[in-house]
Design a protein around this motif. Structure first.
Motif, PDB file in Angstrom:
ATOM      1  N   ARG A  32      -9.731 -14.285   4.075  1.00 36.46           N
ATOM      2  CA  ARG A  32      -8.372 -13.924   3.657  1.00 36.46           C
ATOM      3  C   ARG A  32      -7.563 -13.403   4.834  1.00 36.46           C
ATOM      4  O   ARG A  32      -6.365 -13.685   4.958  1.00 36.46           O
ATOM      5  N   LEU A  33      -8.206 -12.637   5.699  1.00 39.27           N
ATOM      6  CA  LEU A  33      -7.497 -12.035   6.817  1.00 39.27           C
ATOM      7  C   LEU A  33      -7.008 -13.067   7.824  1.00 39.27           C
ATOM      8  O   LEU A  33      -5.917 -12.942   8.380  1.00 39.27           O
ATOM      9  N   VAL A  34      -7.819 -14.102   8.087  1.00 38.75           N
ATOM     10  CA  VAL A  34      -7.410 -15.091   9.091  1.00 38.75           C
ATOM     11  C   VAL A  34      -6.208 -15.893   8.625  1.00 38.75           C
ATOM     12  O   VAL A  34      -5.547 -16.553   9.434  1.00 38.75           O
ATOM     13  N   ARG A  35      -5.906 -15.849   7.324  1.00 42.11           N
ATOM     14  CA  ARG A  35      -4.713 -16.524   6.812  1.00 42.11           C
ATOM     15  C   ARG A  35      -3.523 -15.568   6.690  1.00 42.11           C
ATOM     16  O   ARG A  35      -2.450 -15.985   6.244  1.00 42.11           O
ATOM     17  N   ASN A  36      -3.718 -14.318   7.057  1.00 45.47           N
ATOM     18  CA  ASN A  36      -2.637 -13.339   7.001  1.00 45.47           C
ATOM     19  C   ASN A  36      -1.551 -13.729   8.007  1.00 45.47           C
ATOM     20  O   ASN A  36      -1.808 -13.855   9.201  1.00 45.47           O
ATOM     21  N   PRO A  37      -0.298 -13.941   7.546  1.00 47.62           N
ATOM     22  CA  PRO A  37       0.747 -14.431   8.452  1.00 47.62           C
ATOM     23  C   PRO A  37       1.066 -13.474   9.600  1.00 47.62           C
ATOM     24  O   PRO A  37       1.411 -13.912  10.702  1.00 47.62           O
ATOM     25  N   VAL A  38       0.965 -12.167   9.355  1.00 51.57           N
ATOM     26  CA  VAL A  38       1.247 -11.216  10.429  1.00 51.57           C
ATOM     27  C   VAL A  38       0.168 -11.309  11.508  1.00 51.57           C
ATOM     28  O   VAL A  38       0.466 -11.281  12.710  1.00 51.57           O
ATOM     29  N   LEU A  39      -1.100 -11.447  11.100  1.00 49.80           N
ATOM     30  CA  LEU A  39      -2.167 -11.596  12.085  1.00 49.80           C
ATOM     31  C   LEU A  39      -2.048 -12.916  12.833  1.00 49.80           C
ATOM     32  O   LEU A  39      -2.367 -12.994  14.023  1.00 49.80           O
ATOM     33  N   VAL A  40      -1.583 -13.956  12.146  1.00 44.45           N
ATOM     34  CA  VAL A  40      -1.317 -15.219  12.835  1.00 44.45           C
ATOM     35  C   VAL A  40      -0.235 -15.017  13.888  1.00 44.45           C
ATOM     36  O   VAL A  40      -0.340 -15.518  15.020  1.00 44.45           O
ATOM     37  N   GLY A  41       0.809 -14.257  13.536  1.00 47.69           N
ATOM     38  CA  GLY A  41       1.857 -13.952  14.503  1.00 47.69           C
ATOM     39  C   GLY A  41       1.344 -13.158  15.684  1.00 47.69           C
ATOM     40  O   GLY A  41       1.728 -13.407  16.835  1.00 47.69           O
ATOM     41  N   ILE A  42       0.464 -12.183  15.421  1.00 51.50           N
ATOM     42  CA  ILE A  42      -0.130 -11.398  16.508  1.00 51.50           C
ATOM     43  C   ILE A  42      -0.942 -12.303  17.430  1.00 51.50           C
ATOM     44  O   ILE A  42      -0.855 -12.210  18.665  1.00 51.50           O
ATOM     45  N   THR A  43      -1.731 -13.203  16.846  1.00 54.39           N
ATOM     46  CA  THR A  43      -2.552 -14.113  17.643  1.00 54.39           C
ATOM     47  C   THR A  43      -1.686 -15.019  18.511  1.00 54.39           C
ATOM     48  O   THR A  43      -1.947 -15.186  19.722  1.00 54.39           O
ATOM     49  N   LEU A  44      -0.645 -15.611  17.922  1.00 53.78           N
ATOM     50  CA  LEU A  44       0.242 -16.492  18.688  1.00 53.78           C
ATOM     51  C   LEU A  44       0.959 -15.717  19.793  1.00 53.78           C
ATOM     52  O   LEU A  44       1.081 -16.196  20.930  1.00 53.78           O
TER      53      LEU A  44
END
Length: 320
Positions: free
Chosen positions: A167-179
């Motif tokens: 669930r966490l890897v699909r979190n949009p904010v975490l995706v933004g942090i990664t990018l």
């Protein structure tokens, strides 16, 4: 004090606008959810990407901030578990939800707009990204794993942890942090049209988020839950900032701006998804009531916190 109220009043007027829009039926629950989806999936990730790419990487990954805010949050999370399990003898799932409400701030929807007005949008966005790393990678997963374990649903800790991770890897904010981190590490600039889109989305994050909070609060009630709600609210608005401050005081040469930013975020109410998480574990009423009371009480505690920070020299008087 008037200067402080000039900062906090617009924040809560925007929240009140969202509440009034729901009360007068200008918008409905589904439309508020649509705005919330826009903020969560577009505006907040863009805000994080802008913060991580507009500043040198060594200014973004502030280990002292991560350590102080993380340890302070873990301390209050542990206190919440202690109060509910050892003293009140509540089930583990309920204890995990109490602990979550006391230790996870609404960094994106309330913390950032307040901090942006006080310390500026650039440092506020950086601190928000760091807070969301702590909340989404440490506090929320720990609460969910413990709550699932407390339900004794037959799933092992490893299974619960794996599902939480997915669930966490699909979190949009975490995706933004990664990018954002990838762009910062590789020193890859965004094309100008894309950078303008990111900037426009990021600028919409603060006011839209506050409007959503107001709309979400409409219809919530506090009925016969004052003891539990009081414990969660006091833990979040008072003990959480004190714990973060206490860790900073143990550190040598803590930057006043960093301390002020951390306290502003710690003074924010709990995460807006708290009632949704509480509903899964039989705490829908308590978690919703705690969110409402904490958000309303934050007007007073944030104003007091700003005054104390200015009086102690953490904030220059020009900022308040």
């Amino acid at each position: 004090m008037l200067e402080i109220l000039a900062i906090t009043t617009p924040i809560f007027l925007l929240i009140g606008t969202g509440y009034l829009a729901m009360a007068t039926r200008l918008v409905n629950r589904e439309q508020i959810q649509g705005v919330a989806t826009f903020v969560l999936y577009f505006a907040l990730p863009a805000l994080v990407i802008r913060a991580l790419t507009q500043n040198p990487l060594d200014e973004v990954l502030q280990t002292q901030y991560l350590l102080a805010y993380g340890l302070g949050s873990v301390a209050i999370f542990s206190l919440g578990l202690l109060l509910t399990l050892a003293i009140q003898h509540k089930p583990l799932s309920e204890g995990a939800m109490h602990a979550l409400g006391m230790s996870a701030s609404n960094s994106g929807f309330i913390g950032y707009p307040v901090a942006a007005m006080v310390i500026g949008s650039s440092p506020a966005a950086i601190f928000m990204a760091l807070n969301m790393m702590i909340e989404n990678l440490l506090v929320i997963p720990a609460a969910l794993i413990l709550a699932e374990a407390g339900r004794q649903s037959g799933a092992g800790i490893a299974t619960v942890a794996r599902k939480t991770f997915l669930r966490l890897v699909r979190n949009p904010v975490l995706v933004g942090i990664t990018l954002g981190l990838l762009l910062a590490v590789t020193e890859t600039p965004l094309p100008r049209p894309l950078a303008q889109v990111v900037d426009m989305l990021a600028s919409a994050a603060g006011p839209a988020a506050l409007f959503v909070i107001g709309g979400t609060l409409f219809g919530l009630r506090v009925r016969g839950m004052f003891k539990d709600v009081g414990q969660i609210v006091v833990g979040k608005l008072i003990f959480h900032p004190l714990a973060v401050l206490g860790v900073f005081l143990l550190m040598p040469q803590a930057d006043p701006g960093m301390v002020a930013g951390a306290l502003l975020f710690a003074c924010a109410p709990m995460v807006s998804i708290y009632p949704l998480l509480g509903h899964r574990y039989g705490m829908a009423g308590i978690s919703a009531a705690a969110l409402m009371v904490a958000t309303l009480a934050a007007f007073a505690t944030l104003s007091l916190g700003l005054w104390l920070m200015a009086a102690s020299g953490l904030l220059p008087t020009s900022q308040v």
